[in-house]
Design a protein around this motif. Structure first.
Motif, PDB file in Angstrom:
ATOM      1  N   GLN A 136       0.828  -1.186   0.000  1.00 24.91           N
ATOM      2  CA  GLN A 136       0.000   0.000   0.000  1.00 24.91           C
ATOM      3  C   GLN A 136       0.876   1.256   0.000  1.00 24.91           C
ATOM      4  OE1 GLN A 136      -3.666   0.566   0.118  1.00 24.91           O
ATOM      5  NE2 GLN A 136      -2.723   2.478  -0.542  1.00 24.91           N
ATOM      6  N   HIS A 137       0.712   2.079  -1.011  1.00 25.60           N
ATOM      7  CA  HIS A 137       1.427   3.340  -1.109  1.00 25.60           C
ATOM      8  C   HIS A 137       0.519   4.494  -0.695  1.00 25.60           C
ATOM      9  CE1 HIS A 137       4.308   0.872  -3.240  1.00 25.60           C
ATOM     10  NE2 HIS A 137       5.086   1.896  -3.504  1.00 25.60           N
ATOM     11  N   GLY A 138       1.117   5.626  -0.418  1.00 22.11           N
ATOM     12  CA  GLY A 138       0.342   6.795  -0.055  1.00 22.11           C
ATOM     13  C   GLY A 138       1.171   8.064  -0.140  1.00 22.11           C
ATOM     14  N   PHE A 139       0.497   9.188   0.017  1.00 19.41           N
ATOM     15  CA  PHE A 139       1.139  10.500  -0.051  1.00 19.41           C
ATOM     16  C   PHE A 139       1.603  10.931   1.333  1.00 19.41           C
ATOM     17  CE2 PHE A 139      -1.650  10.530  -3.766  1.00 19.41           C
ATOM     18  CZ  PHE A 139      -0.792  10.980  -4.752  1.00 19.41           C
ATOM     19  N   PHE A 140       2.617  11.757   1.330  1.00 16.56           N
ATOM     20  CA  PHE A 140       3.105  12.395   2.555  1.00 16.56           C
ATOM     21  C   PHE A 140       3.165  13.896   2.277  1.00 16.56           C
ATOM     22  CE2 PHE A 140       5.840  13.935   5.823  1.00 16.56           C
ATOM     23  CZ  PHE A 140       5.711  13.061   6.886  1.00 16.56           C
ATOM     24  N   PHE A 141       2.476  14.677   3.104  1.00 16.10           N
ATOM     25  CA  PHE A 141       2.398  16.123   2.876  1.00 16.10           C
ATOM     26  C   PHE A 141       2.979  16.869   4.059  1.00 16.10           C
ATOM     27  CE2 PHE A 141      -0.039  20.178   3.200  1.00 16.10           C
ATOM     28  CZ  PHE A 141       0.483  20.788   2.070  1.00 16.10           C
ATOM     29  N   THR A 142       3.999  17.674   3.780  1.00 12.68           N
ATOM     30  CA  THR A 142       4.619  18.511   4.808  1.00 12.68           C
ATOM     31  C   THR A 142       4.074  19.921   4.666  1.00 12.68           C
ATOM     32  OG1 THR A 142       6.621  17.167   4.669  1.00 12.68           O
ATOM     33  CG2 THR A 142       6.793  19.287   5.803  1.00 12.68           C
ATOM     34  N   ALA A 143       3.105  20.260   5.500  1.00 10.36           N
ATOM     35  CA  ALA A 143       2.448  21.559   5.394  1.00 10.36           C
ATOM     36  C   ALA A 143       3.423  22.708   5.652  1.00 10.36           C
ATOM     37  CB  ALA A 143       1.286  21.637   6.374  1.00 10.36           C
ATOM     38  N   ASP A 144       4.443  22.486   6.461  1.00 14.24           N
ATOM     39  CA  ASP A 144       5.424  23.536   6.739  1.00 14.24           C
ATOM     40  C   ASP A 144       6.115  24.009   5.460  1.00 14.24           C
ATOM     41  OD1 ASP A 144       4.959  23.247   9.518  1.00 14.24           O
ATOM     42  OD2 ASP A 144       6.343  21.549   9.573  1.00 14.24           O
ATOM     43  N   ASN A 145       6.255  23.140   4.477  1.00 16.88           N
ATOM     44  CA  ASN A 145       7.021  23.452   3.275  1.00 16.88           C
ATOM     45  C   ASN A 145       6.182  23.989   2.133  1.00 16.88           C
ATOM     46  OD1 ASN A 145       8.995  22.279   4.814  1.00 16.88           O
ATOM     47  ND2 ASN A 145       9.709  20.848   3.257  1.00 16.88           N
ATOM     48  N   CYS A 146       4.864  23.805   2.189  1.00 22.55           N
ATOM     49  CA  CYS A 146       4.021  24.182   1.046  1.00 22.55           C
ATOM     50  C   CYS A 146       3.898  25.697   0.958  1.00 22.55           C
ATOM     51  CB  CYS A 146       2.645  23.552   1.187  1.00 22.55           C
ATOM     52  SG  CYS A 146       1.548  23.904  -0.207  1.00 22.55           S
ATOM     53  N   ILE A 147       4.243  26.236  -0.206  1.00 21.46           N
ATOM     54  CA  ILE A 147       4.196  27.682  -0.422  1.00 21.46           C
ATOM     55  C   ILE A 147       2.991  28.093  -1.261  1.00 21.46           C
ATOM     56  CG2 ILE A 147       6.692  27.933  -0.199  1.00 21.46           C
ATOM     57  CD1 ILE A 147       6.853  28.022  -3.266  1.00 21.46           C
ATOM     58  N   GLY A 148       2.124  27.151  -1.604  1.00 25.02           N
ATOM     59  CA  GLY A 148       0.929  27.478  -2.366  1.00 25.02           C
ATOM     60  C   GLY A 148       1.206  27.887  -3.799  1.00 25.02           C
ATOM     61  N   CYS A 149       2.231  27.318  -4.411  1.00 24.56           N
ATOM     62  CA  CYS A 149       2.578  27.693  -5.782  1.00 24.56           C
ATOM     63  C   CYS A 149       1.699  27.003  -6.814  1.00 24.56           C
ATOM     64  CB  CYS A 149       4.039  27.372  -6.064  1.00 24.56           C
ATOM     65  SG  CYS A 149       4.413  25.603  -6.074  1.00 24.56           S
ATOM     66  N   HIS A 150       0.999  25.945  -6.429  1.00 20.76           N
ATOM     67  CA  HIS A 150       0.088  25.192  -7.295  1.00 20.76           C
ATOM     68  C   HIS A 150       0.810  24.429  -8.401  1.00 20.76           C
ATOM     69  CE1 HIS A 150      -3.519  27.168  -5.534  1.00 20.76           C
ATOM     70  NE2 HIS A 150      -2.695  28.190  -5.409  1.00 20.76           N
ATOM     71  N   ALA A 151       2.121  24.205  -8.233  1.00 20.11           N
ATOM     72  CA  ALA A 151       2.840  23.417  -9.236  1.00 20.11           C
ATOM     73  C   ALA A 151       2.307  21.992  -9.294  1.00 20.11           C
ATOM     74  CB  ALA A 151       4.334  23.415  -8.922  1.00 20.11           C
ATOM     75  N   CYS A 152       1.910  21.442  -8.144  1.00 20.19           N
ATOM     76  CA  CYS A 152       1.352  20.086  -8.125  1.00 20.19           C
ATOM     77  C   CYS A 152       0.054  20.024  -8.916  1.00 20.19           C
ATOM     78  CB  CYS A 152       1.132  19.627  -6.684  1.00 20.19           C
ATOM     79  SG  CYS A 152       0.123  20.749  -5.679  1.00 20.19           S
ATOM     80  N   GLU A 153      -0.784  21.063  -8.782  1.00 18.31           N
ATOM     81  CA  GLU A 153      -2.016  21.139  -9.558  1.00 18.31           C
ATOM     82  C   GLU A 153      -1.712  21.164 -11.054  1.00 18.31           C
ATOM     83  OE1 GLU A 153      -4.600  24.353  -8.725  1.00 18.31           O
ATOM     84  OE2 GLU A 153      -4.938  23.798  -6.642  1.00 18.31           O
TER      85      GLU A 153
ATOM     86  N   CYS B 134       2.523  14.933  -9.533  1.00 21.80           N
ATOM     87  CA  CYS B 134       2.382  16.053  -8.606  1.00 21.80           C
ATOM     88  C   CYS B 134       3.547  16.098  -7.621  1.00 21.80           C
ATOM     89  CB  CYS B 134       1.050  15.956  -7.862  1.00 21.80           C
ATOM     90  SG  CYS B 134       0.806  14.395  -6.975  1.00 21.80           S
ATOM     91  N   VAL B 135       3.998  14.924  -7.166  1.00 21.77           N
ATOM     92  CA  VAL B 135       5.105  14.854  -6.209  1.00 21.77           C
ATOM     93  C   VAL B 135       6.401  15.312  -6.871  1.00 21.77           C
ATOM     94  CG1 VAL B 135       6.457  13.321  -4.739  1.00 21.77           C
ATOM     95  CG2 VAL B 135       3.977  13.005  -4.932  1.00 21.77           C
TER      96      VAL B 135
END
Length: 669
Positions: free
Chosen positions: A99-116, A229-230
């Motif tokens: 089973q795989h999954g995502f790991f999200f570090t909210a401290d690092n997210c700058i809201g650039c929307h590159a993943c989108e 996205c990653v």
């Protein structure tokens, strides 16, 4: 969209100079001759080392006790092909069946929307859809005002409610990577998966009439690459791998952060790190009147944001009658029509079976078949309206594919059984019908009783009638179960059952009583007993519905979640409409009881019943429209202009929605 690349490679090799913990990946720069003969997918030469999967160790179970090795659960062979784009090749990832999954570090997210952007490019989604989106919550005061960005897609849950709810079986939970994949070509666009998912992962496209969602980029996983996205995240906020593996330089792996719905609903395969201190209260920037407050446990829990009501703010009551119309209008008609049909037939049939004199007399008359046919037409019309709710109505027959799990399937089966059994009940009731006897004798010169003995026909008709009642009750029960959704707390209350069954009694008694009284009056027979019986059943239905509404209002007033926020909108944005519905139901109940007690059957009493009936029809329509319009799901927070219901309404009002790049589509389904 999973797509094969122009050039394919299958040469296994470690990237020179990069330590990926022994996990072999595809190197497109080695052995060009072998690469040209490959049948797998292209690994672009510009892929960086951080884009490759690397999971040297794997836990046995995740935090919910679920085994991470999915082959142990499924018993499937290890080397199954996913047949991505009909390619039978099997990837060589050593952790392919974990089973795989995502790991999200909210401290690092700058809201650039590159993943989108990377997700949209990879899957070629239109402007109004996004398999991954970035929303945010904000809190604090100047100069320490903080924003928390949240990047969210499908979490490929251990207990995927979308899979269980989908009536067409368009979803599959794969042993390969634990991916929950959805087939848009199987989907008929009912949108039920978008209701039950707490994370707004399935995306209903009203233009194409079907749902699609994040596919975990399994084509990239097959060649050792992380999802698009990653790989595109510039802040190193997103990561991916075998679930419960904490990435390098991370110290937390929490199951929730502020704004994330209760993970116990589906056991999502995503983990979070958020170490930066946040204010005790975080607000959404979209129009939902929900905010998040830090509890004693340290977890942020939803509470009602009473500073806004999606219209003008505050606690001012409004009408907003025009906003009662929604894309769920066909379901308003479907639920009301089928409930009225079941109630109408049940009143006439069961009254006869229990030997109530007035109903026995009516059922022996020529108008009984007319009333049963009217019930059939009403239910059939409601079922037809439900197909208009589908994105692809001609695929309605797929609605029975998931009887094992989906309440939508069972609801449809119950109503279909009601219709089929009722049709046969009507057919075998014809020999006892005076109009049919006269017509048959006039055409063929013989009595219709020569075809089948009256006693035999009556017995068969009674059996089919009982089956129709059973099917109708089952349909209403599973209609109720369709809305007992944890992701929509406003619906997840027993009031739904009291409303649906109460409406069946009240509207059934209203319609059935009107037809019976008219038929008996035309025959010159007494109908006072019908008034007493139908009025009593109508009053009982209103009382049941009213008690449910009172209990629901009390529960929502005491709660602090999205359901309480929905009730807050009900009392503000639609406050006057809500009070009108309650007034009509309350006065209708009192008037019905008074008319029943009086026992009056004069023309004035019938006129009063007519006015009462019109008021109850209006109350039922308003209440059912509110039921659909008000619900606020436990979705992830949106942004100012994206996944924001308030902005969508504003864009439609000023014409901005006509620009497709804005990402707002017409109110279709």
């Amino acid at each position: 969209m999973l797509k094969p690349s122009q050039t394919l490679h299958n040469h296994l090799e470690k990237i020179p100079g990069d330590d990926l913990n022994g996990v072999k990946t595809f190197d497109p720069v080695v052995d060009r001759a072998a690469a040209e003969q490959s049948t797998l997918w292209e690994v672009r030469t510009e892929e960086q080392p951080y884009a490759f999967l690397s999971d040297p160790t794997v836990e046995e179970k995740n935090r919910y006790g679920q085994k991470i090795d999915l082959l142990d659960l499924s018993g499937l062979p290890a080397e199954r092909s996913l047949y991505i784009n009909d390619n039978p090749e099997v990837g060589a990832n050593p952790n392919r069946n974990k089973q795989h999954g995502f790991f999200f570090t909210a401290d690092n997210c700058i809201g650039c929307h590159a993943c989108e952007a990377a997700c949209a490019e990879k899957n070629e989604t239109p402007a109004h859809l996004a398999f991954r989106s970035v929303g945010y919550v904000e809190g604090g005061s100047f100069p320490d005002y903080q924003r928390l960005n949240i990047s969210m897609a499908c979490n490929h849950c251990d207990d995927p409610v979308c899979l269980k709810g989908c009536p067409t079986r368009a979803y599959t939970k794969h042993a390969e990577y634990g991916a929950v994949l959805q087939d848009p070509d199987t989907c008929f666009g009912c949108g039920y998966c978008t209701w039950v998912c707490p994370y707004n992962a399935p995306q209903l496209d009203p233009i194409e009439g079907q749902v699609s969602k994040c596919n975990m980029c399994v084509d990239r996983l097959e060649v050792g690459l992380k999802p698009a996205c990653v790989s595109a995240c510039v802040g190193n906020a997103l990561d991916f791998g075998v679930i419960e593996n904490v990435p390098h330089n991370r110290e937390q792996a929490e199951a929730s952060i502020p704004g994330f719905p209760d993970p116990t609903i589906t056991h999502p395969n995503i983990r979070f790190q958020q170490t930066r201190g946040l204010p005790d209260e975080m607000k959404r920037t979209d129009s939902a009147p929900v905010k998040y407050r830090k509890a004693a446990s340290g977890r942020y829990e939803p509470v009602v944001d009473r500073s806004k009501d999606a219209t003008t703010g505050g606690s001012t009551r409004h009408w907003n009658l025009a906003r009662l119309s929604s894309r769920e209008n066909p379901l308003v008609l479907f639920t009301l029509a089928t409930q009225a049909a079941v109630g109408t037939f049940a009143l006439a049939f069961l009254g006869d079976q229990f030997g109530i004199e007035a109903l026995v007399r009516f059922n022996q008359g020529p108008a009984y078949v007319l009333l049963a046919t009217l019930s059939w037409l009403l239910a059939a019309g409601g079922l037809f309206m439900s197909t208009l709710h589908l994105g692809k109505p001609l695929r309605f027959y797929r609605g029975f594919n998931n009887l094992r799990h989906s309440p939508v399937c069972r609801e449809g089966l119950g109503i279909a059984l009601f219709l089929g059994a009722l049709a046969l009940h009507i057919l075998f009731s014809l020999p006892a019908n005076g109009w049919i006897q006269s017509l048959y004798a006039g055409l063929f010169g013989a009595a219709i009783n020569t075809l089948i003995a009256p006693a035999t026909a009556a017995a068969i008709a009674a059996a089919w009638g009982a089956l129709a009642i059973a099917g109708g009750l089952a349909g209403l029960y599973y209609m109720n179960r369709c809305y007992r959704i944890k992701a929509r707390p406003f619906w997840d209350h027993w009031q739904v059952a009291s409303s649906f069954f109460g409406t069946a009694l009240s509207l059934g008694a209203l319609l059935g009583g009107a037809v019976m009284i008219a038929a008996l009056a035309l025959e010159g027979a007494a109908y006072s007993e019908i008034i007493l019986l139908a009025g009593t059943v109508l009053s009982l239905g209103l009382a049941i519905e009213g008690l449910g509404l009172l209990a629901h209002a009390r529960a929502m007033n005491a709660a602090q979640h999205e359901g309480a926020a929905s009730h807050y909108v009900q009392r503000t944005t639609f406050g006057n409409t809500y009070r009108l519905r309650n007034l009509l139901l309350g006065t209708g109940l009192l008037a019905a009881v008074a008319l029943v007690i009086s026992g009056a059957s004069s023309p004035w009493a019938l006129a009063a019943w007519g006015v009462l009936g019109a008021a109850l029809l209006a109350a039922s329509a308003i209440g059912r429209a509110l039921f659909y319009v008000l619900v606020i799901p436990t979705t992830m927070p949106g942004a100012f202009f994206w996944k924001n219901k308030g902005f969508e309404e504003h864009a439609r009002a000023i014409g901005l929605a006509a620009m497709p790049q804005v990402g707002v589509v017409p109110q279709g389904h």
